[in-house]
Design a protein around this motif. Structure first.
Motif, short mmCIF file in Angstrom:
data_model
loop_
_atom_site.label_atom_id
_atom_site.label_comp_id
_atom_site.label_asym_id
_atom_site.label_seq_id
_atom_site.Cartn_x
_atom_site.Cartn_y
_atom_site.Cartn_z
N ILE A 152 5.26 7.26 3.92
CA ILE A 152 6.45 7.03 3.00
C ILE A 152 7.57 7.92 3.30
CG2 ILE A 152 6.98 7.44 0.48
CD1 ILE A 152 3.78 7.58 0.06
N THR A 153 7.56 9.25 3.52
CA THR A 153 8.91 9.74 3.90
C THR A 153 9.62 9.39 5.19
OG1 THR A 153 7.65 11.60 4.63
CG2 THR A 153 8.06 11.79 2.27
N SER A 154 8.72 9.18 6.11
CA SER A 154 9.42 8.84 7.26
C SER A 154 9.95 7.38 7.20
CB SER A 154 8.10 8.39 8.38
OG SER A 154 7.50 9.46 8.50
N MET A 155 9.37 6.32 6.32
CA MET A 155 10.04 5.09 6.21
C MET A 155 11.26 5.41 5.08
SD MET A 155 10.38 2.04 5.70
CE MET A 155 8.92 0.64 5.99
N ALA A 156 11.19 6.22 4.25
CA ALA A 156 12.29 6.24 3.08
C ALA A 156 13.42 7.06 4.05
CB ALA A 156 11.78 7.42 2.15
N ASN A 157 13.11 7.93 5.01
CA ASN A 157 14.32 8.57 5.66
C ASN A 157 15.08 7.43 6.56
OD1 ASN A 157 13.05 11.79 6.43
ND2 ASN A 157 13.97 10.77 4.73
N LEU A 158 14.03 6.53 7.18
CA LEU A 158 14.53 5.46 8.22
C LEU A 158 15.58 4.50 7.25
CD1 LEU A 158 13.84 4.59 11.15
CD2 LEU A 158 12.36 2.72 10.03
N VAL A 159 15.16 4.32 6.28
CA VAL A 159 16.05 3.42 5.16
C VAL A 159 16.84 4.12 4.45
CG1 VAL A 159 14.46 1.60 5.75
CG2 VAL A 159 14.22 3.10 3.21
N ASP A 160 16.98 5.31 4.49
CA ASP A 160 17.90 6.16 3.82
C ASP A 160 17.88 6.06 2.34
OD1 ASP A 160 19.14 7.68 5.61
OD2 ASP A 160 20.45 6.19 6.15
N ILE A 169 8.51 2.49 -8.25
CA ILE A 169 9.06 1.39 -8.67
C ILE A 169 10.50 1.06 -7.93
CG2 ILE A 169 10.07 0.06 -10.74
CD1 ILE A 169 7.72 1.45 -12.32
N SER A 170 11.04 2.08 -7.88
CA SER A 170 12.62 1.99 -7.21
C SER A 170 12.41 1.79 -5.54
CB SER A 170 13.50 3.28 -7.55
OG SER A 170 13.60 3.66 -8.78
N LEU A 171 11.44 2.53 -4.95
CA LEU A 171 11.31 2.33 -3.52
C LEU A 171 10.59 0.81 -3.47
CD1 LEU A 171 11.21 3.08 -0.59
CD2 LEU A 171 9.16 4.09 -1.10
N ALA A 172 9.65 0.24 -4.37
CA ALA A 172 9.17 -1.06 -4.18
C ALA A 172 10.47 -2.12 -4.17
CB ALA A 172 8.17 -1.06 -5.27
N LYS A 173 11.21 -1.97 -5.40
CA LYS A 173 12.46 -2.60 -5.38
C LYS A 173 13.37 -2.86 -4.22
CE LYS A 173 15.97 -4.42 -8.22
NZ LYS A 173 17.40 -3.87 -8.24
N HIS A 174 13.64 -1.45 -3.73
CA HIS A 174 14.35 -1.26 -2.35
C HIS A 174 13.98 -2.10 -1.22
CE1 HIS A 174 17.57 0.80 -0.38
NE2 HIS A 174 16.96 0.90 0.77
N LEU A 175 12.62 -1.96 -1.35
CA LEU A 175 11.79 -2.71 0.01
C LEU A 175 11.37 -4.27 -0.24
CD1 LEU A 175 9.28 0.06 0.95
CD2 LEU A 175 11.49 -0.45 1.99
N LYS A 187 0.94 -1.36 -0.07
CA LYS A 187 -0.02 0.04 -0.21
C LYS A 187 0.72 1.26 -0.08
CE LYS A 187 -3.49 2.90 0.43
NZ LYS A 187 -4.44 3.37 0.93
N MET A 188 1.87 1.12 0.89
CA MET A 188 3.00 2.41 0.93
C MET A 188 3.21 2.83 -0.39
SD MET A 188 6.10 3.18 3.26
CE MET A 188 7.27 2.07 2.24
N VAL A 189 3.84 1.78 -1.27
CA VAL A 189 4.48 1.85 -2.61
C VAL A 189 3.45 2.33 -3.46
CG1 VAL A 189 6.67 0.93 -2.02
CG2 VAL A 189 4.91 -0.53 -3.05
N HIS A 190 2.24 1.89 -3.55
CA HIS A 190 1.19 2.54 -4.16
C HIS A 190 0.85 4.02 -4.06
CE1 HIS A 190 -3.11 3.40 -5.09
NE2 HIS A 190 -2.97 2.70 -5.86
N GLN A 191 0.74 4.23 -2.65
CA GLN A 191 0.52 5.71 -2.17
C GLN A 191 1.81 6.49 -2.69
OE1 GLN A 191 -2.43 5.04 -1.93
NE2 GLN A 191 -2.80 6.60 -0.57
N VAL A 192 3.02 6.06 -3.11
CA VAL A 192 4.08 6.95 -3.66
C VAL A 192 3.28 7.83 -4.99
CG1 VAL A 192 6.32 7.15 -4.83
CG2 VAL A 192 5.99 5.87 -2.86
N LEU A 193 2.92 6.83 -5.63
CA LEU A 193 2.08 7.37 -6.94
C LEU A 193 0.89 8.14 -6.66
CD1 LEU A 193 2.02 3.79 -8.74
CD2 LEU A 193 3.70 5.75 -9.37
N ALA A 194 -0.03 7.82 -5.70
CA ALA A 194 -1.11 8.63 -5.28
C ALA A 194 -0.81 9.82 -4.61
CB ALA A 194 -1.89 7.71 -4.36
N ALA A 195 0.38 9.89 -3.90
CA ALA A 195 0.82 11.12 -3.41
C ALA A 195 1.28 12.32 -4.31
CB ALA A 195 1.93 11.00 -2.23
N VAL A 196 1.96 11.77 -5.17
CA VAL A 196 2.62 12.40 -6.24
C VAL A 196 1.38 12.95 -7.25
CG1 VAL A 196 4.05 12.74 -8.40
CG2 VAL A 196 4.78 11.74 -6.01
#
Lengths: 432, 432
Positions: A254-262, A334-340, A180-189
């Motif tokens: 999304i942004t919190s998780m992204a910062n957490l995993v750099d 897609i890149s965040l999805a791959k990373h996770l 859901k989070m990586v889906h929301q990357v698209l939704a958020a933008v």
């Protein structure tokens, strides 16, 4: 006729009310709790059974759906004194349908065990599709859970989803929330791109109806644009169907998780600042389509008609803006999805026809996934035409003094991609 | 006593008025034109000679300074009917002190030749330092011109600059403007960073006086912060000393040029959108320090005192924010300078004590130049501590719903820099 099992439910917001009443219509006895008394009365009118407390709503329910707005609310509802878990019978299936961080979903499973309620079958099951689909039982659901939990609980997810729209994500509890989070990357933008595009268009003198017609017929189409633009044109923001606070919350996950995993999420970060700006202007409870007011105070339908040639050229600039943003959003998601470790084929299949969908995602996203999976990059149009289109839109906006936050963010990424201007060179910016 | 030559001047704005009256004080007969009659009267009171037209102001002047606001104004003033060039005697030295695109500066030299006025010695001579230094004759000037033009015209540049602050940039006409432009990368980012930092601080409950004291004493210092914060604290924005329209124009020169040569300037682009947002809120004619109102409507001095421990922790977050932004601004400016062939040692020397200066530029910028010039990267602190500091500030802002446009932009860059987290990995983002 077999009798259907009793369902417990809490959280009758825009989505939850639709889901719960859909289950009522399907013949399930549904007992629901909500903090808002008028909503409970409305639920009763729709054939549901209102409950006076969370624990009572859970008492004797072998299936329970929690659809509150945030992880904080879920924690209180599930584990607070007189809460859901206190009321659930042994062996119940508990669905958390809220959009929460995957780490939170995993912590619920752990806390159940720690509290001696390892008997509860927990299903991490965030949803997508909006209030209309919720009420129709045609949502998309991204579910992560043990096989045992899915064996028991899958029927109810099927009731709530359209055919083929139940995505069981490998990885157990947390995998659904990650999807859901990586889906929301698209939704958020995409959501804020609708407002940026309409604001840009209005300031160029375009009429909102022309903009909608042009965008949804062409390559700049996104699910969000088609969905939100109806409300933009009507100024249907009060309260509208989808509050700014909701997409802000999802973006913050999304942004919190992204910062957490750099991991870099430049477009989501830009979107987040705009949602916060909207919140600070007291637009928080209003529909997110109303964020067009960050660009223009006039209705987007207030322009006089333009001469055809001029109109067409300006509509093209709006398309260039959206195409560039949607392309980069696809790369970011897609890149965040791959990373996770989110399965990319499933991510693609899910998003392409869900709220995160866009023509760019559908066409270029498929190529991006091929590239990330090591298949040869196709000789395609690459980035160059996107970049040139964005540059034209950005130059016009600079001249007219119209802020294009996302458009410039996407252009910066394409410029960072360097001389190669391939999809691969864009994806490399996210290869950390 | 040798008599000093007569000087022609046009453009008595905040900077031009200071420069022209400084020359008057130094004993030069200065004849000036301005479109604003009260300014001309004030110039007359200060001992200057007002002129009724551009051509009259240029008549018989062997030295002429054009200090209008934009390239568009310069084009009209220089080459319009009854303009400066029409009035200038043969062999005059013509200085263009406005900040303009280098391509425009070169076009002036070409147009002089095309119009049969190749006899005019043209000096591309943008300035930096603000209104106070203009009036003191202690500006920095970045000059590009032929050797012949500099031989004749250098004395006047010396009059206007502090010792050591006349930078003759190799490359002839255009080189001065390029140098100014890359200096303005720092200015554009640092100016809006002052407002973002004060807005963030105010929303955290910090008092503006505490913020100023903390920042200017530490590593988060910038020339712009020290300079602008005086006005921020007094709300001295009407009109203030430095209009939003001016830095917006300078930023647009950077972003237009960057788009033209396909170079990424993500932080300048973010800054530009904020200046445009300020302009759209009718702050354009007001001081750029007033852009703090994009973050908070209250004066930054309205907070009650905080307990010492809490105050210190929050001040550290403000420093983290500024340090991260200043570091990335240094990378962006230095990288663009390299890309355009601007001499890096001179760029460093100029900026470090000019309006673009910051502690981060001074300390980390020097290392960045070493890296770009192929010297071994020092084992230094790298990016990691900056990134962690920014993450703390960004997380706090997310929690408190404070937009940090630049802070998040800088953090995205550091995340893009990947696992290495070295200055070199940051610079690679700009290596296109």
């Amino acid at each position: 006729m077999t009798s259907k099992p009793a369902i417990g439910f809490c959280g009758l917001g825009a989505m939850g009310f639709g889901m719960a009443t859909h289950l009522v219509k399907q013949g399930y006895p549904v007992t629901a709790f909500d903090v808002h008394a008028p909503t409970l009365a409305r639920f009763s009118d729709a054939g549901g059974t209102p409950s006076a407390s969370l624990s009572a709503s859970a008492s004797d329910k072998a299936f329970y759906v929690c659809m509150v707005a945030t992880a904080q609310q879920a924690q209180q509802a599930l584990f607070g004194a007189d809460g859901i878990v206190a009321g659930l019978p042994r062996g119940a299936v508990l669905y958390l349908a809220s959009t929460v961080p995957s780490s939170y979903a995993r912590s619920v499973a752990e806390e159940l065990v720690r509290r001696g309620r390892g008997d509860v079958f927990f299903v991490d099951a965030p949803v997508s599709g909006g209030a209309v689909r919720a009420a129709d039982g045609t949502l998309s659901i991204m579910a992560g859970a043990s096989e045992a939990a899915l064996d028991r609980g899958r029927f109810l997810l099927d009731e709530l989803t359209a055919p083929g729209k139940l995505f069981v994500v490998a990885g157990g509890v947390g995998a659904g929330s990650n999807m859901k989070m990586v889906h929301q990357v698209l939704a958020a933008v995409h959501i804020i791109a609708v407002s940026e595009a309409f604001g840009f268009a209005a300031r160029l003198g375009l009429h909102g109806e022309d903009v909608r017609e042009h965008v949804i017929a062409g390559e700049a189409w996104s699910w969000m644009f088609e969905n939100r633009s109806v409300r933009t044109l009507k100024e249907d923001y009060f309260p509208g169907a989808s509050a700014v606070t909701i997409i802000l919350k999802d973006t913050g996950i999304i942004t919190s998780m992204a910062n957490l995993v750099d991991f870099p999420v430049p477009l989501c970060s830009i979107a987040e600042q705009l949602y916060i700006t909207g919140l600070n202007k007291d637009f928080g409870a209003q529909d997110d389509a109303g964020l067009v007011r960050l660009w223009t105070s006039e209705p987007v339908t207030s322009s006089a008609p333009l001469a055809d040639g001029d109109k067409q050229a300006k509509l093209e600039l709006v398309s260039h803006l959206l195409n560039g943003i949607h392309l980069c959003a696809a790369a970011e998601g897609i890149s965040l999805a791959k990373h996770l470790g989110v399965p990319l084929a499933q991510y693609y299949e899910l998003c392409v026809e869900a709220a995160g969908g866009s023509i760019q995602y559908k066409e270029q996203g498929a190529k991006m996934i091929d590239i990330l999976e090591g298949k040869q990059e196709e000789e395609g149009v690459g980035l160059r035409s996107y970049r040139e289109g964005l540059k034209a839109a950005v130059a016009e906006a600079r001249d007219k003094k119209i802020p294009l936050h996302l458009g410039n963010g996407a252009l910066s990424l394409m410029e960072q991609a360097g001389k190669e201007q391939s999809l691969g060179s864009l994806l490399k910016l996210y290869s950390v």
